[in-house]
Design a protein around this motif. Sequence first.
Motif, short mmCIF file in Angstrom:
data_model
loop_
_atom_site.label_atom_id
_atom_site.label_comp_id
_atom_site.label_asym_id
_atom_site.label_seq_id
_atom_site.Cartn_x
_atom_site.Cartn_y
_atom_site.Cartn_z
N LYS A 16 11.21 -21.43 -4.79
CA LYS A 16 10.07 -21.43 -5.54
C LYS A 16 10.35 -20.95 -6.79
O LYS A 16 11.00 -19.68 -6.92
N PHE A 17 9.77 -21.54 -7.76
CA PHE A 17 10.01 -20.87 -9.36
C PHE A 17 8.66 -20.52 -9.94
O PHE A 17 7.81 -21.54 -10.04
N PRO A 18 8.46 -19.34 -10.17
CA PRO A 18 7.35 -18.86 -10.51
C PRO A 18 6.97 -19.43 -11.90
O PRO A 18 7.94 -19.05 -12.88
N LEU A 19 5.77 -19.99 -12.58
CA LEU A 19 5.48 -20.09 -13.78
C LEU A 19 4.50 -19.41 -14.39
O LEU A 19 4.27 -19.49 -15.58
N GLY A 20 4.01 -18.40 -13.47
CA GLY A 20 2.91 -17.38 -14.19
C GLY A 20 2.65 -16.50 -13.00
O GLY A 20 3.27 -16.69 -11.90
N GLY A 21 1.64 -15.53 -13.23
CA GLY A 21 1.44 -14.71 -12.12
C GLY A 21 0.58 -13.60 -12.62
O GLY A 21 -0.09 -13.47 -13.68
N GLY A 22 0.39 -12.50 -11.96
CA GLY A 22 -0.46 -11.35 -12.22
C GLY A 22 -0.04 -10.16 -11.38
O GLY A 22 0.69 -10.34 -10.43
N SER A 23 -0.86 -8.98 -11.71
CA SER A 23 -0.57 -7.87 -10.64
C SER A 23 -2.07 -7.20 -10.82
O SER A 23 -2.83 -7.22 -11.62
N TYR A 24 -2.08 -6.59 -9.63
CA TYR A 24 -3.33 -5.85 -9.19
C TYR A 24 -2.98 -4.44 -8.50
O TYR A 24 -2.13 -4.44 -7.55
N SER A 25 -3.56 -3.39 -8.76
CA SER A 25 -3.49 -2.04 -8.18
C SER A 25 -4.94 -1.36 -8.24
O SER A 25 -5.73 -1.38 -9.15
N LYS A 26 -5.18 -0.79 -7.39
CA LYS A 26 -6.33 0.22 -7.01
C LYS A 26 -5.92 1.52 -6.58
O LYS A 26 -5.38 1.68 -5.52
N GLU A 27 -6.17 2.67 -7.29
CA GLU A 27 -5.84 3.98 -6.93
C GLU A 27 -6.87 4.43 -5.84
O GLU A 27 -8.03 3.88 -5.81
N ASN A 28 -6.36 5.48 -5.00
CA ASN A 28 -7.27 5.92 -3.87
C ASN A 28 -8.77 6.56 -4.72
O ASN A 28 -9.76 6.50 -4.11
N SER A 29 -8.37 7.11 -5.91
CA SER A 29 -9.38 7.93 -6.53
C SER A 29 -10.35 6.77 -7.09
O SER A 29 -11.35 7.18 -7.49
N LYS A 83 0.66 -1.21 0.02
CA LYS A 83 -0.19 0.08 0.17
C LYS A 83 0.86 1.10 -0.20
O LYS A 83 2.17 1.26 0.47
N SER A 84 0.21 2.23 -0.48
CA SER A 84 1.12 3.48 -0.70
C SER A 84 0.14 4.90 -0.23
O SER A 84 -1.03 4.51 -0.04
N SER A 117 -2.11 4.47 -3.75
CA SER A 117 -2.67 3.43 -4.04
C SER A 117 -2.57 2.18 -3.15
O SER A 117 -1.58 2.16 -2.35
N LYS A 118 -3.08 0.89 -3.53
CA LYS A 118 -2.72 -0.22 -2.94
C LYS A 118 -2.83 -1.39 -3.89
O LYS A 118 -3.48 -1.23 -5.03
N GLY A 119 -1.99 -2.50 -3.79
CA GLY A 119 -2.14 -3.69 -4.65
C GLY A 119 -1.36 -4.87 -4.41
O GLY A 119 -0.75 -4.87 -3.26
N ASN A 120 -1.15 -5.60 -5.46
CA ASN A 120 -0.17 -6.85 -4.86
C ASN A 120 0.27 -7.34 -6.50
O ASN A 120 -0.14 -6.94 -7.65
#
Length: 213
Positions: A126-139, A91-92, A95-98
């Motif tokens: 651990k060896f990542p084979l795939g993934g993703g990201s998510y973020s949400k602005e305070n606005s 979190k910042s 925004s916040k996310g992962n």
Amino acid sequence: MKKIVLITSMLIITISSSLMAKSGFGVDLTVPLGAGIGIFYEDGKQSQTLKPDGGFEFGVYLRPNYYFDLAVLSLGLALDLGYQRDVFAYKSDISKGNATFDSLSVGLMPKIDVLFLSIGVGAGVKFPLGGGSYSKENSGGEQRYSYSLKDLQNQYNNLYIPYLKATLDFLLLYNFTLGIYMSYDFPVMEYKDISPKVKLGGFDIGGQIGIRF
């Protein structure tokens, strides 16, 4: 009353200890469910901009093992093999996310079994084979992306996650287990083409259920 409590306690200990894998080969199937707390580093120091936050994570592990019977306790050595969904949340001020990773986990997990308790401390990668990201602005604005292995290779340096893990399990009837775990993900993975250099680390904690064969 005291005799009833004493007899009940002795029965529980006797039944539980008789169910423990005292010697020889075995396999544990374990499902950890918990929280991943992301820790982000900028140029080797913990980021003051991207602050730790938590997210739900889970996994499925198959642990082939061998136990040595030492009378009062048993020493075991297990492989820590499985699938892990890791979440590095932040979190910042704006925004916040992962960042999430679906990883193949490979490691070793030495264990000590005493009566109905099983204590494990291990390490692996651990060896990542795939993934993703998510973020949400305070606005209110949101962004969500999915990544293939090739996408991750293009986005990160050092595409692996070394970890340390500690577990405490209680053996229940019919060889079911219920326990807790803690693990630490070392900050090795690094975003490419970002200045200052940002690395991902984390702390995981939660419960786990399983069965012994």
